[in-house]
Design an enzyme around this catalytic site. Structure first.
Site, PDB file in Angstrom:
ATOM      1  N   HIS A  16     -10.041   4.089  18.722  1.00 10.82           N
ATOM      2  CA  HIS A  16      -9.343   4.988  19.494  1.00 10.82           C
ATOM      3  C   HIS A  16     -10.204   5.242  20.785  1.00 10.82           C
ATOM      4  O   HIS A  16      -9.344   5.296  21.882  1.00 10.82           O
ATOM      5  CB  HIS A  16      -9.282   6.274  18.577  1.00 10.82           C
ATOM      6  CG  HIS A  16      -8.438   6.275  17.156  1.00 10.82           C
ATOM      7  ND1 HIS A  16      -7.527   5.092  16.949  1.00 10.82           N
ATOM      8  CD2 HIS A  16      -8.969   6.722  15.950  1.00 10.82           C
ATOM      9  CE1 HIS A  16      -7.576   5.268  15.666  1.00 10.82           C
ATOM     10  NE2 HIS A  16      -8.061   5.971  15.177  1.00 10.82           N
TER      11      HIS A  16
ATOM     12  N   THR B  84       1.752   3.366  -1.910  1.00  6.47           N
ATOM     13  CA  THR B  84       1.101   4.515  -3.044  1.00  6.47           C
ATOM     14  C   THR B  84      -0.095   5.032  -2.132  1.00  6.47           C
ATOM     15  O   THR B  84      -0.761   6.122  -2.753  1.00  6.47           O
ATOM     16  CB  THR B  84       0.804   4.249  -4.489  1.00  6.47           C
ATOM     17  OG1 THR B  84       0.191   3.448  -4.556  1.00  6.47           O
ATOM     18  CG2 THR B  84       2.231   4.100  -5.235  1.00  6.47           C
TER      19      THR B  84
ATOM     20  N   ASP C 173     -15.196   4.008  13.009  1.00  3.92           N
ATOM     21  CA  ASP C 173     -13.894   4.312  12.613  1.00  3.92           C
ATOM     22  C   ASP C 173     -13.245   4.768  13.780  1.00  3.92           C
ATOM     23  O   ASP C 173     -12.023   5.045  14.112  1.00  3.92           O
ATOM     24  CB  ASP C 173     -14.075   5.567  11.495  1.00  3.92           C
ATOM     25  CG  ASP C 173     -12.845   6.269  10.877  1.00  3.92           C
ATOM     26  OD1 ASP C 173     -12.058   5.549  10.717  1.00  3.92           O
ATOM     27  OD2 ASP C 173     -12.589   7.333  11.000  1.00  3.92           O
TER      28      ASP C 173
ATOM     29  N   LYS D 185      -5.652  -0.406  11.078  1.00  4.63           N
ATOM     30  CA  LYS D 185      -6.856  -0.461  11.538  1.00  4.63           C
ATOM     31  C   LYS D 185      -7.772   0.006  10.348  1.00  4.63           C
ATOM     32  O   LYS D 185      -7.080   0.612   9.475  1.00  4.63           O
ATOM     33  CB  LYS D 185      -7.142   0.575  12.800  1.00  4.63           C
ATOM     34  CG  LYS D 185      -7.451   1.964  12.406  1.00  4.63           C
ATOM     35  CD  LYS D 185      -8.227   2.680  13.381  1.00  4.63           C
ATOM     36  CE  LYS D 185      -9.408   3.043  12.926  1.00  4.63           C
ATOM     37  NZ  LYS D 185      -9.699   4.020  12.241  1.00  4.63           N
TER      38      LYS D 185
ATOM     39  N   LYS E 197       0.285   7.699  20.457  1.00  2.00           N
ATOM     40  CA  LYS E 197       0.384   9.080  20.994  1.00  2.00           C
ATOM     41  C   LYS E 197       1.050   9.308  22.306  1.00  2.00           C
ATOM     42  O   LYS E 197       0.763   8.569  23.321  1.00  2.00           O
ATOM     43  CB  LYS E 197      -1.234   9.686  20.782  1.00  2.00           C
ATOM     44  CG  LYS E 197      -1.300   9.898  19.590  1.00  2.00           C
ATOM     45  CD  LYS E 197      -2.919  10.604  19.451  1.00  2.00           C
ATOM     46  CE  LYS E 197      -3.716  10.557  18.115  1.00  2.00           C
ATOM     47  NZ  LYS E 197      -3.078  11.659  17.195  1.00  2.00           N
TER      48      LYS E 197
ATOM     49  N   HIS F  26      -3.159   3.912  15.981  1.00  2.00           N
ATOM     50  CA  HIS F  26      -2.290   4.736  16.033  1.00  2.00           C
ATOM     51  C   HIS F  26      -2.313   5.743  17.200  1.00  2.00           C
ATOM     52  O   HIS F  26      -1.253   6.236  17.928  1.00  2.00           O
ATOM     53  CB  HIS F  26      -2.317   5.500  14.847  1.00  2.00           C
ATOM     54  CG  HIS F  26      -3.065   6.725  14.685  1.00  2.00           C
ATOM     55  ND1 HIS F  26      -4.285   6.413  14.210  1.00  2.00           N
ATOM     56  CD2 HIS F  26      -2.989   8.111  15.023  1.00  2.00           C
ATOM     57  CE1 HIS F  26      -4.994   7.781  14.206  1.00  2.00           C
ATOM     58  NE2 HIS F  26      -4.226   8.582  14.751  1.00  2.00           N
TER      59      HIS F  26
ATOM     60  N   GLY G 280       0.856  -1.261  -0.085  1.00  2.00           N
ATOM     61  CA  GLY G 280      -0.002   0.048   0.063  1.00  2.00           C
ATOM     62  C   GLY G 280       0.983   1.115  -0.160  1.00  2.00           C
ATOM     63  O   GLY G 280       0.510   2.357   0.676  1.00  2.00           O
TER      64      GLY G 280
ATOM     65  N   VAL H   1      -0.684  -8.593  -5.635  1.00  2.00           N
ATOM     66  CA  VAL H   1      -1.010  -9.348  -4.461  1.00  2.00           C
ATOM     67  C   VAL H   1      -1.796 -10.492  -4.726  1.00  2.00           C
ATOM     68  O   VAL H   1      -1.612 -11.464  -3.962  1.00  2.00           O
ATOM     69  CB  VAL H   1      -1.840  -8.622  -3.466  1.00  2.00           C
ATOM     70  CG1 VAL H   1      -1.078  -7.428  -3.079  1.00  2.00           C
ATOM     71  CG2 VAL H   1      -3.425  -8.111  -4.068  1.00  2.00           C
TER      72      VAL H   1
HETATM   73  C1  BG6 Z   1      -8.086   7.473  12.008  1.00  2.00           C
HETATM   74  C2  BG6 Z   1      -9.548   7.613  11.288  1.00  2.00           C
HETATM   75  O1  BG6 Z   1      -8.072   6.084  12.500  1.00  2.00           O
HETATM   76  O2  BG6 Z   1      -8.049   8.644  13.014  1.00  2.00           O
HETATM   77  C3  BG6 Z   1      -9.622   8.929  10.592  1.00  2.00           C
HETATM   78  O3  BG6 Z   1      -9.689   6.598  10.238  1.00  2.00           O
HETATM   79  C4  BG6 Z   1      -9.435  10.021  11.688  1.00  2.00           C
HETATM   80  O4  BG6 Z   1     -10.976   9.059  10.072  1.00  2.00           O
HETATM   81  C5  BG6 Z   1      -8.118   9.855  12.181  1.00  2.00           C
HETATM   82  O5  BG6 Z   1      -9.448  11.288  11.137  1.00  2.00           O
HETATM   83  C6  BG6 Z   1      -7.974  10.446  13.515  1.00  2.00           C
HETATM   84  O6  BG6 Z   1      -6.727  10.576  13.987  1.00  2.00           O
HETATM   85  P1  BG6 Z   1      -5.945  11.818  14.657  1.00  2.00           P
HETATM   86  O7  BG6 Z   1      -4.409  11.427  14.986  1.00  2.00           O
HETATM   87  O8  BG6 Z   1      -5.937  12.835  13.667  1.00  2.00           O
HETATM   88  O9  BG6 Z   1      -6.560  12.199  15.875  1.00  2.00           O
END
Ligand code: BG6
Length: 454
Positions: free
Chosen positions: A229, A11, A224, A137, A171, A167, A9, A79
């Site tokens: 998160h 690109t 999402d 994710k 942080k 991710h 992935g 792939v």
């Molecule tokens: C991603 C989502 O995981 O996190 C996005 O798919 C979202 O839609 C983003 O904008 C937000 O991350 P951050 O680090 O900008 O708060």
């Protein structure tokens, strides 16, 4: 150490916006050995020169291209073709790499296909401790698809070789939650329902879906943001003290608390921003939510009765992610300081854009008056870092290279969070249209939801 990183992935948006800047920083800080290599895999028929030209157009951060290019190799790849995996394997072997990370920065429907190719070609064999595979994710689109993907993965790899990304865990302030909670004796005895009245976890964004309509329209805010998160933040806030800071011990406690969580169905409110339907690749009659407010309780002795408010949305008034711990009013206090109860104690963990911790307390107003007024003790984490604060992907890539799994999610975390979100998703809720953040706040308040101002 001499390492090979393969990125499927290459690109895509994630590579250009996050992974390239993160790799550049790791190289600058000498976390990646000069003899390491990054194999960029994608379908497009590019030479390395074309690839760099394309990347330069899309990467917005400042990158030392001259240096980065010395690490890169671009490989055109299908792939679905096992020969391409075999060629890649032979190349990596001929280049002399034994320590290998394969990163799948691709949509989840490609996870099983690529994982199978990786396994059948023996790019990674089950149990090889020097080799690992990383999945972005969302891990699946619901519990069933996640289970299906995971079953496949476990056929090919040990859980120890599987790194699932969220991710937010990379942080700075998310990593700081456990330190704030467990390295400060003041919080030891008050982190429970006898002192805390509610917890708010929010992640507001100013941007809309931009060019990600194709992905987002199938997913929506609940999947999402909440499934990943927001629930990750909640589990770190609410988990019991782990027996050690070992990755597995932390995850055991996170899963326990997530299993005790119950969402209140009547308090789920969803919305869609006006203009969403005009976004690229969004169905013209889409009902996908771009905003979610949800309330949950944790049915254990520590948290019984404490609402956890979750809020996340796109096209809102500001970019802001934070966790607010609201402390209870003490009725005895009122007798002494009636005005103090107007301003409850609050602990705010600021995740983005500013990073830090703030504690709101009551003090006497300056001067001759006797009123109590709120004051805050403010710690700015990003200020102290003197621009040296790592981006989450930089941290996660470093942890991956060091084979440290703490900041990656374990299968049972994914399973439990999908369980919660699938249940919420199954409720057919009216999708409110909103133009501003306040439009949604009015709707939430009109439903009598008892939450403090976010
Ligand atoms: C991603 C989502 O995981 O996190 C996005 O798919 C979202 O839609 C983003 O904008 C937000 O991350 P951050 O680090 O900008 O708060």
């Amino acid at each position: 150490m001499k390492q090979a990183i393969v990125i499927f992935g290459s690109t895509g948006n994630l590579m250009y916006k996050k992974l390239i800047p993160a790799l550049d920083k790791l190289i600058k800080k000498e976390h990646l050995d000069e003899s390491s290599k990054i194999y960029c895999i994608a379908r497009k028929d590019f030479s390395l020169k074309d690839y760099i030209a394309d990347a330069k157009k899309q990467v917005t951060e400042e990158v030392n291209w001259e240096k980065l290019v010395t690490f890169l190799e671009y490989i055109v790849f299908d792939v679905n073709d096992i020969n391409d995996y075999l060629l890649l394997k032979n190349k990596i072997k001929a280049d002399g790499y034994t320590d290998l990370s394969i990163y799948l920065a691709v949509p989840p429907n490609l996870f099983p296909i690529i994982a199978k190719g990786v396994s059948e070609s023996k790019l990674i064999s089950k149990g090889e401790s020097e080799k690992r595979i990383v999945f972005e994710k969302p891990f699946g689109e619901n519990l069933n698809s996640a289970k299906k993907i995971n079953r496949e993965l476990w056929k090919y790899f040990d859980e120890k070789q599987i790194y699932r990304i969220d991710h937010y865990l990379g942080k700075e302030m998310i990593q700081n939650i456990l330190v704030v909670r467990f390295a400060n004796v003041v919080f030891n005895h008050i982190w429970n329902n006898s002192t805390i009245s509610s917890v708010s976890i929010l992640s507001k964004e100013k941007e809309g879906v931009m060019s990600r309509g194709g992905y987002y329209d199938k997913i929506g805010a609940l999947k999402d943001m909440l499934q990943s998160h927001l629930l990750q933040m909640a589990s770190l806030i609410a988990m019991d003290k782990p027996t050690s800071l070992d990755s597995e011990a932390i995850k055991d406690e996170k899963v326990k608390v997530l299993k005790d969580m119950i969402f209140s169905e009547k308090d789920l409110i969803v919305g869609q921003y006006k203009g969403y339907l005009e976004a690229e690749k969004v169905a013209k009659d889409s009902n996908t939510e771009t905003f979610v407010y949800a309330k949950a309780y944790i049915e254990n002795d520590t948290w019984k009765g404490v609402p956890f408010h979750f809020l996340s949305g796109k096209k809102l008034d500001e970019k802001l992610s934070e966790i607010i711990i609201h402390f209870k009013d003490d009725s005895a206090l009122k007798a002494y300081f009636p005005s103090a109860t107007k301003h409850q104690n609050k602990l705010i963990i600021r995740v983005a854009p500013k990073e830090g911790v703030q504690f709101q307390l009551n003090v006497k107003e300056p001067g001759l008056g006797e009123q109590t007024i709120p004051a805050s003790l403010d710690y700015c984490h990003s200020c102290d870092a003197l621009k040296n604060n790592p981006e989450s992907y930089e941290k996660l890539l470093l942890e991956l290279l060091n084979k440290n799994r703490t900041l990656f999610t374990r299968w049972d975390e994914i399973e439990t969070t999908w369980n919660l979100v699938d249940e919420l998703k199954s409720k057919d809720k009216k999708v409110h249209q909103y133009e501003t953040y306040q439009d949604m706040i009015k709707i939430i308040k009109s439903k009598g939801v008892d939450f403090y101002d976010f």
